[in-house]
Design an enzyme around this catalytic site. Structure first.
Site, PDB file in Angstrom:
ATOM      1  N   ALA A  66      -0.441  -0.213  11.083  1.00 55.22           N
ATOM      2  CA  ALA A  66       1.018  -0.032  11.129  1.00 55.22           C
ATOM      3  C   ALA A  66       1.378   1.444  11.164  1.00 55.22           C
ATOM      4  O   ALA A  66       0.508   2.316  11.144  1.00 55.22           O
ATOM      5  CB  ALA A  66       1.632  -0.695   9.895  1.00 55.22           C
ATOM      6  N   GLY A  95      11.947  -3.568   2.188  1.00 50.39           N
ATOM      7  CA  GLY A  95      13.341  -3.656   1.766  1.00 50.39           C
ATOM      8  C   GLY A  95      13.696  -4.864   0.917  1.00 50.39           C
ATOM      9  O   GLY A  95      14.867  -5.107   0.659  1.00 50.39           O
ATOM     10  N   PRO A 155       0.832  -1.214   0.000  1.00 50.22           N
ATOM     11  CA  PRO A 155       0.000   0.000   0.000  1.00 50.22           C
ATOM     12  C   PRO A 155       0.864   1.260   0.000  1.00 50.22           C
ATOM     13  O   PRO A 155       1.797   1.366   0.796  1.00 50.22           O
ATOM     14  CB  PRO A 155      -0.787  -0.128   1.312  1.00 50.22           C
ATOM     15  CG  PRO A 155       0.005  -1.067   2.160  1.00 50.22           C
ATOM     16  CD  PRO A 155       0.690  -2.003   1.226  1.00 50.22           C
ATOM     17  N   ALA A 178      -3.507   3.769   1.402  1.00 47.20           N
ATOM     18  CA  ALA A 178      -4.439   3.873   2.521  1.00 47.20           C
ATOM     19  C   ALA A 178      -5.627   4.744   2.120  1.00 47.20           C
ATOM     20  O   ALA A 178      -5.461   5.793   1.502  1.00 47.20           O
ATOM     21  CB  ALA A 178      -3.722   4.464   3.721  1.00 47.20           C
ATOM     22  N   GLN A 214      -6.876  -0.763   1.401  1.00 43.78           N
ATOM     23  CA  GLN A 214      -6.318  -0.585   2.736  1.00 43.78           C
ATOM     24  C   GLN A 214      -7.121   0.476   3.479  1.00 43.78           C
ATOM     25  O   GLN A 214      -7.230   1.622   3.036  1.00 43.78           O
ATOM     26  CB  GLN A 214      -4.843  -0.167   2.693  1.00 43.78           C
ATOM     27  CG  GLN A 214      -4.245  -0.293   4.103  1.00 43.78           C
ATOM     28  CD  GLN A 214      -2.851   0.265   4.252  1.00 43.78           C
ATOM     29  OE1 GLN A 214      -2.596   1.395   3.828  1.00 43.78           O
ATOM     30  NE2 GLN A 214      -1.964  -0.482   4.872  1.00 43.78           N
ATOM     31  N   GLY A 234       7.084  -2.123  -2.225  1.00 41.40           N
ATOM     32  CA  GLY A 234       6.584  -0.756  -2.273  1.00 41.40           C
ATOM     33  C   GLY A 234       7.274   0.035  -3.367  1.00 41.40           C
ATOM     34  O   GLY A 234       6.832   0.041  -4.522  1.00 41.40           O
ATOM     35  N   HIS A 278      -5.102  -0.967   8.132  1.00 40.53           N
ATOM     36  CA  HIS A 278      -3.794  -0.326   8.313  1.00 40.53           C
ATOM     37  C   HIS A 278      -3.585  -0.130   9.813  1.00 40.53           C
ATOM     38  O   HIS A 278      -4.104   0.815  10.404  1.00 40.53           O
ATOM     39  CB  HIS A 278      -3.771   1.010   7.576  1.00 40.53           C
ATOM     40  CG  HIS A 278      -2.402   1.632   7.475  1.00 40.53           C
ATOM     41  ND1 HIS A 278      -1.298   1.123   8.131  1.00 40.53           N
ATOM     42  CD2 HIS A 278      -1.962   2.710   6.785  1.00 40.53           C
ATOM     43  CE1 HIS A 278      -0.238   1.875   7.844  1.00 40.53           C
ATOM     44  NE2 HIS A 278      -0.618   2.842   7.031  1.00 40.53           N
ATOM     45  N   TYR A 337      -0.488   4.934  12.766  1.00 42.22           N
ATOM     46  CA  TYR A 337      -1.850   5.447  12.586  1.00 42.22           C
ATOM     47  C   TYR A 337      -2.768   4.913  13.695  1.00 42.22           C
ATOM     48  O   TYR A 337      -2.325   4.193  14.579  1.00 42.22           O
ATOM     49  CB  TYR A 337      -2.339   5.139  11.161  1.00 42.22           C
ATOM     50  CG  TYR A 337      -1.484   5.912  10.169  1.00 42.22           C
ATOM     51  CD1 TYR A 337      -1.614   7.301  10.068  1.00 42.22           C
ATOM     52  CD2 TYR A 337      -0.484   5.293   9.431  1.00 42.22           C
ATOM     53  CE1 TYR A 337      -0.787   8.033   9.222  1.00 42.22           C
ATOM     54  CE2 TYR A 337       0.348   6.025   8.584  1.00 42.22           C
ATOM     55  CZ  TYR A 337       0.184   7.401   8.490  1.00 42.22           C
ATOM     56  OH  TYR A 337       1.001   8.134   7.677  1.00 42.22           O
ATOM     57  N   THR A 354       0.458   5.537  -0.283  1.00 40.49           N
ATOM     58  CA  THR A 354      -0.206   6.828  -0.426  1.00 40.49           C
ATOM     59  C   THR A 354       0.482   7.624  -1.529  1.00 40.49           C
ATOM     60  O   THR A 354       1.706   7.752  -1.523  1.00 40.49           O
ATOM     61  CB  THR A 354      -0.112   7.580   0.918  1.00 40.49           C
ATOM     62  OG1 THR A 354      -0.887   6.846   1.872  1.00 40.49           O
ATOM     63  CG2 THR A 354      -0.631   9.002   0.809  1.00 40.49           C
TER      64      THR A 354
HETATM   65  C1  LIG Z   1       5.286   6.792  -1.226  1.00 35.96           C
HETATM   66  C2  LIG Z   1       4.965   5.800  -0.143  1.00 35.96           C
HETATM   67  C3  LIG Z   1       3.723   5.817   0.451  1.00 35.96           C
HETATM   68  C4  LIG Z   1       3.375   4.874   1.426  1.00 35.96           C
HETATM   69  N1  LIG Z   1       2.109   4.850   1.920  1.00 35.96           N
HETATM   70  C5  LIG Z   1       1.704   3.806   2.704  1.00 35.96           C
HETATM   71  C6  LIG Z   1       0.335   3.610   3.010  1.00 35.96           C
HETATM   72  O1  LIG Z   1      -0.557   4.350   2.579  1.00 35.96           O
HETATM   73  N2  LIG Z   1       0.020   2.548   3.792  1.00 35.96           N
HETATM   74  C7  LIG Z   1       0.972   1.676   4.268  1.00 35.96           C
HETATM   75  O2  LIG Z   1       0.650   0.724   4.979  1.00 35.96           O
HETATM   76  N3  LIG Z   1       2.270   1.841   3.968  1.00 35.96           N
HETATM   77  C8  LIG Z   1       2.651   2.857   3.174  1.00 35.96           C
HETATM   78  N4  LIG Z   1       3.953   2.941   2.767  1.00 35.96           N
HETATM   79  C9  LIG Z   1       4.903   1.888   3.185  1.00 35.96           C
HETATM   80  C10 LIG Z   1       4.956   0.758   2.159  1.00 35.96           C
HETATM   81  O3  LIG Z   1       3.722   0.046   2.121  1.00 35.96           O
HETATM   82  C11 LIG Z   1       6.056  -0.237   2.524  1.00 35.96           C
HETATM   83  O4  LIG Z   1       5.800  -0.712   3.820  1.00 35.96           O
HETATM   84  C12 LIG Z   1       7.431   0.416   2.484  1.00 35.96           C
HETATM   85  O5  LIG Z   1       7.598   1.178   1.303  1.00 35.96           O
HETATM   86  C13 LIG Z   1       8.531  -0.627   2.573  1.00 35.96           C
HETATM   87  O6  LIG Z   1       8.491  -1.491   1.446  1.00 35.96           O
HETATM   88  P1  LIG Z   1       9.574  -1.358   0.272  1.00 35.96           P
HETATM   89  O7  LIG Z   1      10.924  -1.452   0.933  1.00 35.96           O
HETATM   90  O8  LIG Z   1       9.319  -2.505  -0.654  1.00 35.96           O
HETATM   91  O9  LIG Z   1       9.383  -0.018  -0.375  1.00 35.96           O
HETATM   92  C14 LIG Z   1       4.332   3.906   1.829  1.00 35.96           C
HETATM   93  C15 LIG Z   1       5.609   3.907   1.238  1.00 35.96           C
HETATM   94  C16 LIG Z   1       5.919   4.815   0.253  1.00 35.96           C
HETATM   95  C17 LIG Z   1       7.276   4.744  -0.412  1.00 35.96           C
END
Ligand SMILES: Cc1cc2nc3c(=O)[nH]c(=O)nc-3n(C[C@H](O)[C@H](O)[C@H](O)COP(=O)(O)O)c2cc1C
Length: 359
Positions: free
Chosen positions: A175, A295, A22, A55, A97, A316, A173, A178, A24
């Site tokens: 985590a 990661g 997810p 989200a 989400q 992400g 959500h 929030y 934003t």
């Molecule tokens: C631009 C951006 C917006 C994010 N928005 C949310 C969100 O709305 N809800 C959520 O649970 N995590 C959000 N995250 C966290 C990602 O879901 C994920 O946990 C995080 O990027 C780590 O994964 P990655 O290493 O593959 O990027 C966001 C991350 C990024 C980069």
């Protein structure tokens, strides 16, 4: 490659074990309605086994940041219908989400109303992105028991709306600091009633919301995202294992689709009592399908699946820049470079204009 193998959630078969995490992107309109650009953005990424949307606010009260979408008006629901149909037409699956930001918001984007939270404890040492620039956090309004019961119902209504909009399921959500995470945290939750003061009481809100979501959606359609070792947004626990282990055990008794575990993304030097690997520590006690996050690349994702705890890896930032991520994994192709400046807000630049691999 395990990442490219099909995975089943309930009676739904996903095309691969790769989820879009997810994210934003702050590109809805002022009424929280997603546009045709968002329709294109998710359609471009429909080759993910599962898309978990950015989200989505469950109510006007839930909103914390400008231009984030909702699922509580007819217009919002109708706009999401187009997204879910298009993703399904392309063979994908998509969960919404569900978001209540609690104290992670600001009155300037809430019609002048203060954010709400388990306790009147504001976030210190950080600022919030608002439509009027960065602002210090305010002291939120403490929720009454009646408010809390209403929020549980609001989650249920948002889930009903999500099903109406054609989503395959919903993810809570819980985590990254929030509202649900605020209830789970000793630093944010100073309540002395049934929602605070003990591990069991701090877990109560999340479990009530999850029960409500299951009541609305049924079996195998509800997931939850947890980040037990992320202390961003002033979320602290003296013993995260003591807090989250009983939560995950209680979630084992609900007919969930999955639990989505985010590993720590911040240094733990000042948190030596936090487990290093949240997926291992908490995923190993879940009887549900586990989605591992944070990661991962192709090789580390594949290695994680081989450990046998997680069945799906969510990506992400890699999905922001690479709409055809599963194909790139399959072909060992190079990745596009992520443009950090266009992550939040704006139009198609950095949203729908990342190139696909050439045929
Ligand atoms: C631009 C951006 C917006 C994010 N928005 C949310 C969100 O709305 N809800 C959520 O649970 N995590 C959000 N995250 C966290 C990602 O879901 C994920 O946990 C995080 O990027 C780590 O994964 P990655 O290493 O593959 O990027 C966001 C991350 C990024 C980069």
């Amino acid at each position: 490659m395990k990442l490219l193998e099909k995975v089943t959630i309930g009676n739904k078969t996903l095309n691969n074990a790769i989820a879009m995490a997810p994210m934003t992107r702050s590109r809805a309109d002022a009424e929280g309605v997603v546009s045709d650009l968002t329709l294109l953005y998710y359609t471009q990424r429909a080759s993910a086994g599962l898309i978990i949307t950015e989200a989505v606010n469950i109510s006007a009260q839930a909103l914390g940041s400008p231009l984030t979408p909702g699922l509580y008006t007819k217009e919002q629901i109708n706009a999401w219908k187009k997204v879910t149909k298009s993703v399904h037409d392309d063979g994908g699956a998509i969960y919404a989400q569900l978001w209540h930001t609690g104290r992670v918001g600001h009155s300037v984007d809430r019609n002048g109303k203060l954010p709400v939270a388990p306790s009147a404890v504001g976030i210190k040492g950080q600022q919030h992105f608002t439509s009027q620039g960065m602002k210090d956090y305010e002291t939120p309004q403490e929720l009454t028991i009646a408010d809390i019961k209403q929020i549980v119902k609001d989650y249920g209504q948002a889930a009903r709306n999500a099903l109406e909009a054609g989503f395959d399921g919903v993810e809570l959500h819980a985590a990254f600091g929030y509202l649900p995470n605020q209830f789970l945290s000793e630093s944010a939750n100073h309540r002395t009633d049934e929602y605070g003061g003990s591990i069991e009481n701090r877990n109560r809100f999340v479990l009530q919301v999850m029960q409500e979501l299951v009541n609305v959606c049924g079996n195998d359609k509800v997931g939850i995202k947890l980040s037990p070792t992320v202390y961003y947004n002033n979320i602290e626990n003296s013993d995260p294992v003591a807090q989250f282990k009983p939560l995950i055990e209680a979630l084992n008794d609900l007919p969930l689709a999955y639990i989505h575990l985010m590993n720590g993304v911040l240094p733990l030097n000042n948190h030596p009592h936090y487990p290093e690997n949240a997926v291992e520590t908490f995923g190993s006690i879940s009887k549900h399908l586990v989605i591992a996050n944070a990661g991962f690349d192709k090789d580390s994702g594949e290695a994680e699946l081989k450990k046998g705890i997680a069945q799906i890896i969510s990506y992400g930032s890699l999905f922001i820049a690479n709409p055809d991520l599963p194909k790139r994994f399959e072909l060992d192709a190079a990745f596009n470079t992520l443009d950090h400046s266009t992550m939040y807000g704006g139009g198609e630049k950095g949203y729908t204009d990342y190139p696909f691999l050439k045929a």
